[in-house]
Design a protein around this motif. Sequence first.
Motif: not given
Length: 466
Positions: A316-318, A31-33, A181-182, A174-175
Amino acid sequence: MDVSRPAFKCFDDDGRLKRSGTVWTASAHIITAVIGSGVLSLAWAIGQLGWIAGPAVMFLFSFVTYFSSTLLSDCYRTGDPVSGKRNYTYMDAVQSILGGFRFKICGLIQFLNLFGITIGYTIAASISMMAIKRSNCFHESGGKNPCHMSSNPYMIMFGVTEILLSQIKDFDQIWWLSIVAAIMSFTYSAIGLALGIIQVAANGVFKGSLTGISIGTVTQTQKIWRTFQALGDIAFAYSYSVVLIEIQDTVRSPPAESKTMKQATRISIIVTTTFYMLCGCMGYAAFGDAAPGNLLTGFGFYNPFWLLDVANVAIVIHLVGAYQVFAQPIFAFIDKQATARFPDNDLVSKEFEIRIPGVRAPFKVNVFRALFRSCFVVLTTVISMLMPFFNDVVGILGALGFWPLTVYFPVEMYIKQRKVEKWSMKWVCLKMLSGGCLVITVIAGVGSVAGVMLDLKVYKPFKTTY
């Protein structure tokens, strides 16, 4: 024998420390990607295609991505899906299953794609940081100051943050960044969706048309190029196959990694497609033909402006986390190559401990790793300052990565690994899928390159203001 058992339990079958990833951490990574800055351009993309073709194309891309990801997850192990040799990266899988020339081509395309995505994310982050500053400036001046400003300082700020985060050694560590980020991606997508619904309610009507932006608003030639570019934007919104094997390598077993990954892919694609449909369609319904390239900037300086600020902070954080998800495979490859070539060089292989006050474990720094990763971030930042065209860059990246990385290599590896008989129904269907996606990729690439060419006609390097 009993003494060795606890130690054995700490390691996987390849001698590496036991992986701890679950279906939920894998879903968070995906989902982050996936829900990256791509979601913000979807209202514009649907605006070019219209109410019929827009959602249809989005469903098509989601299905193709899900299908090819299930094929790719079977390629994490060569041979037996439970006990076969592990492939740690996308390139390892291509090398062990297809080998030779195709491995080199895959590596080149994958790293170009990853490199390009980090540039796209730097541009997107700077646009959101500027939007916060401009919104506050606009309200402080009572709407009298248009608050034009350069994006360069914000790209530099983003770059400095990424230099620090890039010193984290590998993907498995970095999990936590992926989970943060998600959550952020849901935050800004939800705000964009809510503002779209509010705007539709204020308009009292669903804007847009069945065939997309009308000739007259744009010329016929522009309509064609924009339609092609919209395909690239939607393809980019689903571009995560490039890091799927790397994500799968963080997952624990049993059950078999491919089983966990297929489940994570299913959850992620359902979640992201639902969000994409809602954000893209409500954005188009709110703005119609005027749908902006970046959904949140389209709401301008509307009240409540603090809500837009929250959404832009979340973006920005994501993007800080998403940058790392896409940069880490490049870092891992370079680290591996350098260690293999210079095993006795202290600058490459030796780690120095730095004690940080208040932190129990010392932070380990490697000279080569620190230098290369810092130079990489500096390079992506400088290129972003040179070419700050968010929509067109997104289209090119989507076109570059979609067919080869999301469709061609997974299909070819699956055919080879499963020994699919030539000219059988399954073989023909897989080849037809691959051929159709190649045509879409070429069309999207042509449209996006044409868009960059038009931008460059009125552009001065390092002097872009918004």
